[in-house]
Enzyme design. Sequence first.
Site, PDB file in Angstrom:
ATOM      1  N   TYR A 134       0.840  -1.201   0.000  1.00 47.72           N
ATOM      2  CA  TYR A 134       0.000   0.000   0.000  1.00 47.72           C
ATOM      3  C   TYR A 134       0.875   1.251   0.000  1.00 47.72           C
ATOM      4  O   TYR A 134       0.682   2.165  -0.811  1.00 47.72           O
ATOM      5  CB  TYR A 134      -0.907  -0.007   1.233  1.00 47.72           C
ATOM      6  CG  TYR A 134      -1.694   1.271   1.446  1.00 47.72           C
ATOM      7  CD1 TYR A 134      -2.908   1.478   0.795  1.00 47.72           C
ATOM      8  CD2 TYR A 134      -1.229   2.268   2.299  1.00 47.72           C
ATOM      9  CE1 TYR A 134      -3.633   2.642   0.989  1.00 47.72           C
ATOM     10  CE2 TYR A 134      -1.939   3.433   2.507  1.00 47.72           C
ATOM     11  CZ  TYR A 134      -3.140   3.620   1.851  1.00 47.72           C
ATOM     12  OH  TYR A 134      -3.853   4.785   2.038  1.00 47.72           O
ATOM     13  N   GLY A 135       1.850   1.295   0.900  1.00 51.05           N
ATOM     14  CA  GLY A 135       2.743   2.449   0.970  1.00 51.05           C
ATOM     15  C   GLY A 135       3.563   2.619  -0.287  1.00 51.05           C
ATOM     16  O   GLY A 135       3.767   3.743  -0.765  1.00 51.05           O
TER      17      GLY A 135
END
Length: 253
Positions: free
Chosen positions: A173-174
Amino acid sequence: MSNAPSIPAGYQPPAGLLAGRTILVTGAGSGLGRATALAAAKCGATVILLGRTTKKLEAVFDEIEAGGGPQAAILPMNLVSATWADLFEVAETIEREFGTLHGLVHCAAHFPGFTPITEEKPKDWMDGLQVNLTAAYALTRHCLPLMQQTPDASIVFVTDAVAREPKALRGGYGVAKYALEGLVKIWSQELSVTPGLRMNSYDPGALQTPLRAKGYVSEEVQKLPEAAIAAPGLIWLLGPDSAGVNGQALSRG
């Protein structure tokens, strides 16, 4: 690119700001996507609701109708499994049914929870990159020809604080959100030759959403602002008040 623009403090969109405009919102069934769809409809936009769960989309559709907004449209789609052809078909459907597209807001996101990158499950990694980066890119690319035909069009990628200041344990996600910031900077420069078309990223801040609840205990999430507080910033980016703002990383004030 514009120089240091900012969303006006306390901005509240005037009635009819988006009248006559067609806006596509991904992740429209809940959280910030739902709040954005409702706010856009309240401002007069015809909203296309794209999301994974038909029942949730139908609930948003009903809320828009009850609020007196223009009739919305529903496009059920699971971005995890969506192919290049599927996303191309979305653009074709919009052109066929609406003839134009003035705004595209990428609110859909995939976050399985905090985990070290070395321990993230392969499927979570692949699904995260697919939803948070690849599908957003592909859908934008397919919709671009239609948006380039309008005199004032806006594309907004909803991002996250970890995209601008990376932190551990955010996994794919990051990484995807960090990549989105680079995508906006590069692509907005390339698209600057198209008058009236702009592309920006927007960090709504910590909100009380189902996505947030996956990473934090419910008691903490319930103390956060509701998603609706971040919608005015997105409406500002979609409307004529942000004309000329391009390639910027903006945040909720």
